[in-house]
Design a protein around this motif. Sequence first.
Motif, PDB file in Angstrom:
ATOM      1  N   PRO A 180       9.553   4.836 -12.339  1.00 35.40           N
ATOM      2  CA  PRO A 180       9.240   5.792 -13.406  1.00 35.40           C
ATOM      3  C   PRO A 180       7.927   6.540 -13.192  1.00 35.40           C
ATOM      4  CG  PRO A 180       9.890   3.660 -14.317  1.00 35.40           C
ATOM      5  CD  PRO A 180       9.662   3.459 -12.862  1.00 35.40           C
ATOM      6  N   GLU A 181       7.027   5.960 -12.404  1.00 33.01           N
ATOM      7  CA  GLU A 181       5.710   6.586 -12.194  1.00 33.01           C
ATOM      8  C   GLU A 181       5.725   7.574 -11.042  1.00 33.01           C
ATOM      9  OE1 GLU A 181       3.404   6.091 -14.363  1.00 33.01           O
ATOM     10  OE2 GLU A 181       4.561   4.555 -15.425  1.00 33.01           O
ATOM     11  N   THR A 182       6.359   7.200  -9.921  1.00 36.09           N
ATOM     12  CA  THR A 182       6.321   8.036  -8.723  1.00 36.09           C
ATOM     13  C   THR A 182       7.572   8.872  -8.527  1.00 36.09           C
ATOM     14  OG1 THR A 182       7.274   6.319  -7.290  1.00 36.09           O
ATOM     15  CG2 THR A 182       4.882   6.290  -7.621  1.00 36.09           C
ATOM     16  N   GLY A 183       8.699   8.437  -9.111  1.00 39.09           N
ATOM     17  CA  GLY A 183       9.963   9.139  -8.913  1.00 39.09           C
ATOM     18  C   GLY A 183      10.677   8.758  -7.639  1.00 39.09           C
ATOM     19  N   ASN A 184      10.072   7.872  -6.816  1.00 36.94           N
ATOM     20  CA  ASN A 184      10.703   7.439  -5.572  1.00 36.94           C
ATOM     21  C   ASN A 184      11.912   6.553  -5.838  1.00 36.94           C
ATOM     22  OD1 ASN A 184       8.986   8.753  -3.811  1.00 36.94           O
ATOM     23  ND2 ASN A 184       7.594   7.013  -3.621  1.00 36.94           N
ATOM     24  N   ARG A 225      22.262   7.398 -17.335  1.00 36.60           N
ATOM     25  CA  ARG A 225      21.738   8.752 -17.446  1.00 36.60           C
ATOM     26  C   ARG A 225      20.381   8.787 -16.743  1.00 36.60           C
ATOM     27  NH1 ARG A 225      22.162  13.321 -20.810  1.00 36.60           N
ATOM     28  NH2 ARG A 225      20.173  14.299 -21.360  1.00 36.60           N
ATOM     29  N   ILE A 226      20.161   9.814 -15.960  1.00 33.84           N
ATOM     30  CA  ILE A 226      18.907   9.952 -15.236  1.00 33.84           C
ATOM     31  C   ILE A 226      18.267  11.280 -15.625  1.00 33.84           C
ATOM     32  CG2 ILE A 226      17.785  10.058 -12.987  1.00 33.84           C
ATOM     33  CD1 ILE A 226      20.127   8.488 -11.852  1.00 33.84           C
ATOM     34  N   ASP A 227      17.168  11.191 -16.347  1.00 31.27           N
ATOM     35  CA  ASP A 227      16.404  12.373 -16.746  1.00 31.27           C
ATOM     36  C   ASP A 227      15.033  12.287 -16.078  1.00 31.27           C
ATOM     37  OD1 ASP A 227      15.023  14.427 -17.899  1.00 31.27           O
ATOM     38  OD2 ASP A 227      15.518  13.912 -19.973  1.00 31.27           O
ATOM     39  N   PRO A 228      14.758  13.137 -15.082  1.00 29.42           N
ATOM     40  CA  PRO A 228      13.474  13.060 -14.375  1.00 29.42           C
ATOM     41  C   PRO A 228      12.263  13.152 -15.294  1.00 29.42           C
ATOM     42  CG  PRO A 228      14.990  14.515 -13.237  1.00 29.42           C
ATOM     43  CD  PRO A 228      15.625  14.196 -14.555  1.00 29.42           C
ATOM     44  N   ASN A 229      12.439  13.754 -16.469  1.00 27.11           N
ATOM     45  CA  ASN A 229      11.328  13.882 -17.403  1.00 27.11           C
ATOM     46  C   ASN A 229      11.218  12.711 -18.366  1.00 27.11           C
ATOM     47  OD1 ASN A 229      10.517  16.557 -16.507  1.00 27.11           O
ATOM     48  ND2 ASN A 229      12.435  17.255 -17.424  1.00 27.11           N
ATOM     49  N   ASN A 230      12.130  11.740 -18.257  1.00 23.64           N
ATOM     50  CA  ASN A 230      12.103  10.583 -19.151  1.00 23.64           C
ATOM     51  C   ASN A 230      12.708   9.372 -18.446  1.00 23.64           C
ATOM     52  OD1 ASN A 230      11.783   9.007 -21.427  1.00 23.64           O
ATOM     53  ND2 ASN A 230      13.675   9.710 -22.389  1.00 23.64           N
ATOM     54  N   PHE A 251      11.706  13.434  -8.822  1.00 26.98           N
ATOM     55  CA  PHE A 251      10.863  14.484  -9.380  1.00 26.98           C
ATOM     56  C   PHE A 251      11.040  15.814  -8.641  1.00 26.98           C
ATOM     57  CE2 PHE A 251       7.651  11.126 -11.007  1.00 26.98           C
ATOM     58  CZ  PHE A 251       8.466  10.904 -12.105  1.00 26.98           C
ATOM     59  N   ASP A 252      11.547  15.746  -7.394  1.00 24.37           N
ATOM     60  CA  ASP A 252      11.847  16.976  -6.668  1.00 24.37           C
ATOM     61  C   ASP A 252      13.033  17.714  -7.289  1.00 24.37           C
ATOM     62  OD1 ASP A 252       9.808  16.355  -4.957  1.00 24.37           O
ATOM     63  OD2 ASP A 252      11.111  15.481  -3.423  1.00 24.37           O
ATOM     64  N   GLN A 253      13.804  17.011  -8.142  1.00 24.84           N
ATOM     65  CA  GLN A 253      14.980  17.598  -8.793  1.00 24.84           C
ATOM     66  C   GLN A 253      14.796  17.600 -10.308  1.00 24.84           C
ATOM     67  OE1 GLN A 253      17.163  18.679  -6.577  1.00 24.84           O
ATOM     68  NE2 GLN A 253      16.159  17.655  -4.864  1.00 24.84           N
ATOM     69  N   GLU A 254      13.570  17.822 -10.774  1.00 28.74           N
ATOM     70  CA  GLU A 254      13.264  17.639 -12.189  1.00 28.74           C
ATOM     71  C   GLU A 254      13.981  18.623 -13.106  1.00 28.74           C
ATOM     72  OE1 GLU A 254       9.186  18.120 -12.948  1.00 28.74           O
ATOM     73  OE2 GLU A 254       8.957  19.977 -11.827  1.00 28.74           O
ATOM     74  N   GLU A 255      14.554  19.721 -12.554  1.00 30.22           N
ATOM     75  CA  GLU A 255      15.277  20.636 -13.420  1.00 30.22           C
ATOM     76  C   GLU A 255      16.670  20.110 -13.764  1.00 30.22           C
ATOM     77  OE1 GLU A 255      16.201  22.040  -9.205  1.00 30.22           O
ATOM     78  OE2 GLU A 255      14.569  21.111 -10.333  1.00 30.22           O
ATOM     79  N   GLU A 271       0.815  -1.199   0.000  1.00 29.54           N
ATOM     80  CA  GLU A 271       0.000   0.000   0.000  1.00 29.54           C
ATOM     81  C   GLU A 271       0.859   1.263   0.000  1.00 29.54           C
ATOM     82  OE1 GLU A 271      -2.296  -0.534   3.475  1.00 29.54           O
ATOM     83  OE2 GLU A 271      -3.673  -1.955   2.574  1.00 29.54           O
ATOM     84  N   ARG A 272       2.057   1.167  -0.496  1.00 28.63           N
ATOM     85  CA  ARG A 272       2.937   2.320  -0.532  1.00 28.63           C
ATOM     86  C   ARG A 272       2.403   3.360  -1.511  1.00 28.63           C
ATOM     87  NH1 ARG A 272       8.680   0.082   0.543  1.00 28.63           N
ATOM     88  NH2 ARG A 272       8.244  -2.043   1.131  1.00 28.63           N
ATOM     89  N   ASP A 273       2.713   4.606  -1.239  1.00 30.34           N
ATOM     90  CA  ASP A 273       2.358   5.657  -2.186  1.00 30.34           C
ATOM     91  C   ASP A 273       3.550   6.571  -2.401  1.00 30.34           C
ATOM     92  OD1 ASP A 273       2.415   7.581  -0.078  1.00 30.34           O
ATOM     93  OD2 ASP A 273       0.395   6.935   0.498  1.00 30.34           O
ATOM     94  N   ALA A 274       3.362   7.520  -3.284  1.00 31.89           N
ATOM     95  CA  ALA A 274       4.480   8.372  -3.686  1.00 31.89           C
ATOM     96  C   ALA A 274       4.943   9.292  -2.575  1.00 31.89           C
ATOM     97  CB  ALA A 274       4.064   9.212  -4.894  1.00 31.89           C
ATOM     98  N   ASP A 275       4.125   9.500  -1.533  1.00 37.77           N
ATOM     99  CA  ASP A 275       4.497  10.412  -0.471  1.00 37.77           C
ATOM    100  C   ASP A 275       5.098   9.693   0.725  1.00 37.77           C
ATOM    101  OD1 ASP A 275       3.523  12.574  -1.915  1.00 37.77           O
ATOM    102  OD2 ASP A 275       1.476  12.239  -1.189  1.00 37.77           O
ATOM    103  N   GLU A 276       5.499   8.453   0.538  1.00 41.03           N
ATOM    104  CA  GLU A 276       5.996   7.678   1.668  1.00 41.03           C
ATOM    105  C   GLU A 276       7.256   8.279   2.254  1.00 41.03           C
ATOM    106  OE1 GLU A 276       8.320   3.532   2.026  1.00 41.03           O
ATOM    107  OE2 GLU A 276       6.342   3.389   1.110  1.00 41.03           O
ATOM    108  N   GLY A 277       8.101   8.874   1.453  1.00 38.47           N
ATOM    109  CA  GLY A 277       9.336   9.439   1.945  1.00 38.47           C
ATOM    110  C   GLY A 277      10.508   8.945   1.140  1.00 38.47           C
ATOM    111  N   GLY A 278      11.715   9.373   1.562  1.00 38.10           N
ATOM    112  CA  GLY A 278      12.898   9.005   0.816  1.00 38.10           C
ATOM    113  C   GLY A 278      13.165  10.008  -0.291  1.00 38.10           C
ATOM    114  N   PHE A 279      14.278   9.826  -0.995  1.00 35.68           N
ATOM    115  CA  PHE A 279      14.669  10.735  -2.066  1.00 35.68           C
ATOM    116  C   PHE A 279      13.768  10.530  -3.276  1.00 35.68           C
ATOM    117  CE2 PHE A 279      17.102  11.833  -5.830  1.00 35.68           C
ATOM    118  CZ  PHE A 279      17.569  13.090  -5.496  1.00 35.68           C
ATOM    119  N   ASN A 280      13.215  11.631  -3.789  1.00 38.08           N
ATOM    120  CA  ASN A 280      12.335  11.571  -4.958  1.00 38.08           C
ATOM    121  C   ASN A 280      12.962  12.379  -6.081  1.00 38.08           C
ATOM    122  OD1 ASN A 280      10.042  12.443  -6.804  1.00 38.08           O
ATOM    123  ND2 ASN A 280       8.984  11.002  -5.461  1.00 38.08           N
TER     124      ASN A 280
END
Length: 470
Positions: free
Chosen positions: A269-273, A223-228, A180-184, A169-178
């Motif tokens: 890829p879906e949550t960014g976690n 390579r890690i691209d938050p948008n892809n 998507f918070d660094q999407e730039e 039942e985990r969700d994207a707000d569980e915690g840890g490094f995400n």
Amino acid sequence: MQSSPPPPYRPTRSRSRRRAPKGKSKLLKVFIGFVAVFVLLLVAALIYLNTLISEDSLEAQLERAINSEVEIGDVDISLLGYPTRLTLSDVVLSPKEGDDPSSSVKIDTLELDVGLWELMKHHIDISKITIKRAEITSTYFEDGSTSLGEMFRSPKKDKKRRGSSGSSERDADEGGFNIFDQEEFVASLGGLVIEDSRVDITLEKTGLRIRCDDVHLELSSMRIDPNNLKDTNTAKVTLSSMVKLHSTKGWHYGDLDVSGDATARIFNPETGNTEPDVEGHIDLAESSWLNTRIPVITSAWQTLSILEKVGINVAKLPEKATFGRSEAVAAHYHLGKITVREPLSIWVGDWELAAMDGSWLQTETDQHEINAELLASVKSSENFLKVIRTVVKLVPEKVADLLVKDVEEKLFRDDRLLVKVRSTGDFSDPKIRPVEGVPDLFEEAKKAGTDALKNKAEDLLRGLLGGDDE
């Protein structure tokens, strides 16, 4: 008096001085000036960067990003080469006051080769990360959370209440490094090397402590691209380690000398976690072994008592088990669940216990399902078959042959005695039962003998009555 004549004239030799052309002289001065200015700028940049990238500033930045106390012994930056090398020494990450103390990260040396120009353009270009002599400690709790995950949770997010939800039942707000918070940012990692390190993991529910010594891990370029994230975010992994298994009650469950390759996806890829998804094939050295006190082995051995129905008494359980078949582990890991991809087998005395592909263990909750085969060695199988044939001698020969054939079809495969079992429930207290029933040879022999006597009686009765009508 006549004056003496003047000395004869002798021309003096003057030393000729070669003067550089005015154009070249100016160019040399400009070059020297440029070098001097460059050196001054480099020194100024070093002073400025060492001011920005100091122990205190890095500690403060990290503590704003993660839920941990951070200590850095020393920071060194070298701009004289490309890429720029940033070296951190004596790095310690520990839980904040009041949090669970069952996790920590200690790193003797952390080296990052970074492209500073790319960094200014919000592109993290790391050609290599080298971690030397790291010590990582973590605990997997019964609810599926980890003490290490809590340390890397963003301080801006609420702390997850333990026991509020399971791993399913985990969700994207569980915690840890995400990510998507660094999407730039776009990150390029040329490689990651971890040398001479140690990882210590405790599974709270299972009561198992996994100690990995002499860890050597190499992660290929990625390579890690938050948008892809779907098309990036994956790398090849090579690792080796001596894994020691212990019970939290003190038992030494065994040693696994492992080495092999894997493919790893770092972020969901879906949550960014941060959510490692690993597919690997790990070889086991001949020195690898398991203690048969592991509950699933002990329970599986007890299941072999059903063979008493066919006259077979299984020997006493030996102390150690070694690995058989491929001497390797092919498995998939995701969200704490390990799934077997190819049969994994161990030798326990003259028996081979094989967990078939599709068997799984949820390391956080201790739940498991193992479809297993218990196979006797060829030599032992031949001896068991002799015992079975001795038992059925009590019945007529034709009936005995049918009984032996029935036993062979149900209990033998490729000349080896086989018992299929399924293990479910808590891995620390497994429920094991046979998948297919074992024929009760004594009951079958008794029934066959009774039928034979009945047939003889009927033949005798027909004889007394004059036989069959023609």
